[in-house]
Every structure is written in C-alpha cells, then in structure tokens.
Design an enzyme around this catalytic site. Structure first.
Site, PDB file in Angstrom:
ATOM      1  N   SER A 157       0.849  -1.193   0.000  1.00 34.60           N
ATOM      2  CA  SER A 157       0.000   0.000   0.000  1.00 34.60           C
ATOM      3  C   SER A 157       0.888   1.247   0.000  1.00 34.60           C
ATOM      4  CB  SER A 157      -0.875   0.005   1.255  1.00 34.60           C
ATOM      5  OG  SER A 157      -1.453   1.276   1.440  1.00 34.60           O
ATOM      6  N   TYR A 170      -2.143  -0.807  10.266  1.00 29.42           N
ATOM      7  CA  TYR A 170      -2.189  -1.078   8.825  1.00 29.42           C
ATOM      8  C   TYR A 170      -0.911  -0.565   8.155  1.00 29.42           C
ATOM      9  CZ  TYR A 170      -4.268  -1.290   4.118  1.00 29.42           C
ATOM     10  OH  TYR A 170      -4.534  -1.569   2.804  1.00 29.42           O
TER      11      TYR A 170
HETATM   12  P1  NAD Z   1     -11.760  -5.889   0.266  1.00 32.94           P
HETATM   13  O1  NAD Z   1     -12.178  -5.837   1.707  1.00 32.94           O
HETATM   14  O2  NAD Z   1     -12.776  -5.634  -0.791  1.00 32.94           O
HETATM   15  O3  NAD Z   1     -11.084  -7.304  -0.032  1.00 32.94           O
HETATM   16  C1  NAD Z   1     -10.343  -8.026   0.902  1.00 32.94           C
HETATM   17  C2  NAD Z   1     -10.791  -9.486   0.844  1.00 32.94           C
HETATM   18  O4  NAD Z   1      -9.985 -10.252   1.753  1.00 32.94           O
HETATM   19  C3  NAD Z   1     -12.250  -9.678   1.288  1.00 32.94           C
HETATM   20  O5  NAD Z   1     -12.990 -10.345   0.272  1.00 32.94           O
HETATM   21  C4  NAD Z   1     -12.146 -10.515   2.541  1.00 32.94           C
HETATM   22  O6  NAD Z   1     -13.218 -11.434   2.736  1.00 32.94           O
HETATM   23  C5  NAD Z   1     -10.816 -11.238   2.325  1.00 32.94           C
HETATM   24  N1  NAD Z   1     -10.249 -11.750   3.581  1.00 32.94           N
HETATM   25  C6  NAD Z   1     -10.252 -11.146   4.807  1.00 32.94           C
HETATM   26  N2  NAD Z   1      -9.699 -11.942   5.709  1.00 32.94           N
HETATM   27  C7  NAD Z   1      -9.302 -13.083   5.061  1.00 32.94           C
HETATM   28  C8  NAD Z   1      -8.682 -14.289   5.468  1.00 32.94           C
HETATM   29  N3  NAD Z   1      -8.308 -14.489   6.744  1.00 32.94           N
HETATM   30  N4  NAD Z   1      -8.454 -15.228   4.542  1.00 32.94           N
HETATM   31  C9  NAD Z   1      -8.824 -15.057   3.247  1.00 32.94           C
HETATM   32  N5  NAD Z   1      -9.436 -13.940   2.799  1.00 32.94           N
HETATM   33  C10 NAD Z   1      -9.668 -12.958   3.703  1.00 32.94           C
HETATM   34  O7  NAD Z   1     -10.547  -4.865   0.166  1.00 32.94           O
HETATM   35  P2  NAD Z   1      -9.726  -4.338  -1.079  1.00 32.94           P
HETATM   36  O8  NAD Z   1      -9.718  -2.878  -0.975  1.00 32.94           O
HETATM   37  O9  NAD Z   1     -10.129  -4.997  -2.343  1.00 32.94           O
HETATM   38  O10 NAD Z   1      -8.246  -4.813  -0.656  1.00 32.94           O
HETATM   39  C11 NAD Z   1      -7.481  -5.785  -1.333  1.00 32.94           C
HETATM   40  C12 NAD Z   1      -6.030  -5.600  -0.925  1.00 32.94           C
HETATM   41  O11 NAD Z   1      -5.564  -4.315  -1.360  1.00 32.94           O
HETATM   42  C13 NAD Z   1      -5.812  -5.630   0.585  1.00 32.94           C
HETATM   43  O12 NAD Z   1      -4.571  -6.244   0.868  1.00 32.94           O
HETATM   44  C14 NAD Z   1      -5.742  -4.165   0.935  1.00 32.94           C
HETATM   45  O13 NAD Z   1      -5.068  -3.956   2.146  1.00 32.94           O
HETATM   46  C15 NAD Z   1      -5.003  -3.624  -0.262  1.00 32.94           C
HETATM   47  N6  NAD Z   1      -5.102  -2.184  -0.506  1.00 32.94           N
HETATM   48  C16 NAD Z   1      -6.315  -1.570  -0.653  1.00 32.94           C
HETATM   49  C17 NAD Z   1      -6.353  -0.190  -0.906  1.00 32.94           C
HETATM   50  C18 NAD Z   1      -7.629   0.543  -1.084  1.00 32.94           C
HETATM   51  O14 NAD Z   1      -7.575   1.775  -1.235  1.00 32.94           O
HETATM   52  N7  NAD Z   1      -8.769  -0.129  -1.100  1.00 32.94           N
HETATM   53  C19 NAD Z   1      -5.165   0.529  -1.010  1.00 32.94           C
HETATM   54  C20 NAD Z   1      -3.960  -0.133  -0.846  1.00 32.94           C
HETATM   55  C21 NAD Z   1      -3.946  -1.485  -0.605  1.00 32.94           C
END
Ligand code: NAD
Length: 277
Positions: A157, A170
């Site tokens: 991130s 985080y």
């Molecule tokens: P999201 O919440 O839509 O997706 C995350 C998924 O992980 C969910 O479907 C959830 O059920 C699953 N999950 C949670 N715990 C789990 C476990 N123990 N085992 C298996 N699956 C599990 O979030 P997102 O925004 O799509 O995030 C995806 C990735 O991108 C994450 O690593 C997040 O930290 C990262 N990220 C997101 C952003 C943003 O702005 N949204 C920015 C930087 C990084």
C-alpha cells in the site's frame, strides 16, 4: 524483433493463478482481468460466497475459474487450497497475496486515542496483512521451489512508504509486506530458482469497503476532510479504480517483466511523487 514476440511478452494464456482475497473489490477485479488475459483463476477468500460469486462471473464471461474458502491465517486451510487447485487445474503458476484490510478499532479517532488502541485490534490488522501474506507464500512458494518456477505478487500500500495518519497497525503491516517482498525475492532467487519472482503493488487510494468509513460520510456519501486531503494530494485528482491495477499486474506476472523481482510498484495517480506544493 517481431510483433509475435512482443505480444508473447504479455502472454498469460493457460497460467494458473491463486488469488487470496479474490472475493474482494481489488483482487476480484484483478481476477477478472487475468481471466480475460487467458489465465485460469482460483479465487480464494474467507468469504466463500464472495469467492464463488467472482468465479461464477468469470465463468459466465467465458473464462475459467473456481472459487472456494481459504483462510490465509490458517496454514492447513491454505495447504488444502493448494491441493484443491492441483486437483482441478493440475498446477499453479502464480500466487496473488491480496487478502488484507484495516478495521475501525485499530484506527485512532476522537473517541479512540492511540494510547487506548486495543492490542487485539492491532494484532488482527497486523496478522491479516502480514501473516496472511507469509503463510500462503510458504505453502505456494514451496510448490514453486519444487517446480523451479513461479511468481508471487503481494499487495502492499501507499502507506508502506510513509505512514498515513490514524492507521498505525495497517501502515506497519504494509511496510512489513513491502520489506518481505524484497526479502523473499532475494531469498528465493538465490536459494531456489532465479525463475521465481516476487513483486508487489502499492495501490494508492481506492474507495472500497475497508476505507469507505474514513473517506466518505456514511450519511451523505460526501468526501470527509481526509478524503478531500487525499484528492488534493493526488496529482491526477481522483481515487483509483480497481481496473487501474490490471495492466501493471499483467506486466508483473508475464514474461514482459522476466528480469524484474523485488520491486513494489506505486499505482497511486502520482500521490507518492507529490511533495504537496
Ligand atoms: P476488500 O475488503 O474488498 O477485499 C479483501 C478481501 O480479503 C475480502 O474479500 C475478505 O473477505 C478477504 N479476507 C479477509 N480476511 C481473510 C482471510 N483471513 N483469509 C482469506 N481472505 C480474507 O478490500 P480491497 O480494498 O479490495 O483490498 C485488497 C487488498 O488491497 C488488501 O490487501 C488491501 O489492504 C489492499 N489495498 C487496498 C487499498 C484501497 O484503497 N482499497 C489501497 C492499498 C492497498
């Protein structure tokens, strides 16, 4: 150099991808994008319905996918996931470590000071993002080491470079993911095979369920002051759309980047380049 060669650089036809967190917003879109590029996708998520939904969408669009429950914090569950993929697809070429997220109880606010952040909430965030990247990398990495080929893509991130206010767990966990990306890239190339690469994406700000409460007002959907500050510091003037991650992912997982390992690519509309003035 001819055009067939150049096109083959980005070829993912028939490659098998395991995508943790694939039921979520960002990795769901990566799964759809990689399927459209010809890869077979195992959508892995602790939310079984979400995993199956994404796999069904891919199959309905003419791709090849299956979705099932895997808990990235349980090594037996991850190992069972690998076995499931081998039974169905015969091999696995690529691991995307996408499961991750933040939670409100690990976020400072007027009602919750840094001094009172509960240890279990801090631990939950750290485990999900870092240990949840480590365990699948061990299980799938071992399989790749035996085959002497493979590719791992972690999801770090923007806050791994400079921590963002309010979300210390985080920020620290994603810094660990970036550091681990470099560590594992070196270790696996030196100890096992130079044909196994490890890289990461560092998305900027994408409006999803994990951060909606921080970036928009629940009642009106208007930007919060924090959401506005982000837009003001993003030279491209918008949040990212999940589809913005697909091209870089295809590049990092295809032969086009065959000499690239241990990098963390910002996909942030220029946020990390902007000094604020
Ligand atoms: P999201 O919440 O839509 O997706 C995350 C998924 O992980 C969910 O479907 C959830 O059920 C699953 N999950 C949670 N715990 C789990 C476990 N123990 N085992 C298996 N699956 C599990 O979030 P997102 O925004 O799509 O995030 C995806 C990735 O991108 C994450 O690593 C997040 O930290 C990262 N990220 C997101 C952003 C943003 O702005 N949204 C920015 C930087 C990084």
């Amino acid at each position: 150099m001819d055009s067939d060669y150049v096109n083959s650089l980005f070829d993912l036809q028939g490659k098998v991808v395991a995508a943790t967190g694939g039921g979520g917003v960002l990795v769901g879109e990566l799964s759809r994008g990689l399927a459209a590029a010809g890869a077979k996708i195992a959508v892995l998520d602790i939310d079984e319905n979400a995993a199956k939904r994404v796999a069904e969408e891919i199959n309905a669009a003419g791709g090849i996918a299956m979705g099932f429950k895997v808990d990235v914090l349980n090594k037996e569950s991850v190992a069972a996931g690998l076995q499931n993929i081998l039974d169905r697809f015969g091999t696995v070429d690529i691991l995307i470590n996408g499961a991750g997220g933040n939670k409100k109880q690990a976020t400072t606010s007027p009602d919750l000071s840094f001094f009172d952040l509960p240890q279990d909430a801090f631990q939950w965030v750290f485990d999900l993002n870092f240990i949840g990247t480590l365990l699948p990398s061990q299980v799938f990495g071992k399989f790749m080491a035996q085959r002497q080929q493979g590719s791992i893509l972690n999801i770090s991130s923007m806050n791994s470079y400079r921590p963002l206010t309010r979300i210390p767990a985080y920020s620290a966990a994603k810094a660990a993911v970036s550091n681990f990306t470099q560590w594992l890239a070196v270790h696996i190339a030196q100890e096992y095979s130079p044909n196994i690469r490890v890289n990461a994406l560092a998305p900027g700000f994408y409006l999803t369920e994990q951060n909606r409460f921080l970036l928009t007002e629940a009642s009106s959907g208007e930007l919060t002051p924090r959401g506005q500050t982000i837009i003001d510091h993003t030279p491209m003037g918008r949040f990212g759309d999940a589809s913005d991650l697909v091209g870089t992912t295809i590049w990092l997982l295809s032969p086009a980047s065959s000499f690239v390992t241990g990098i963390v690519v910002p996909i942030d509309g220029g946020f990390s380049a902007f000094g604020g003035v």
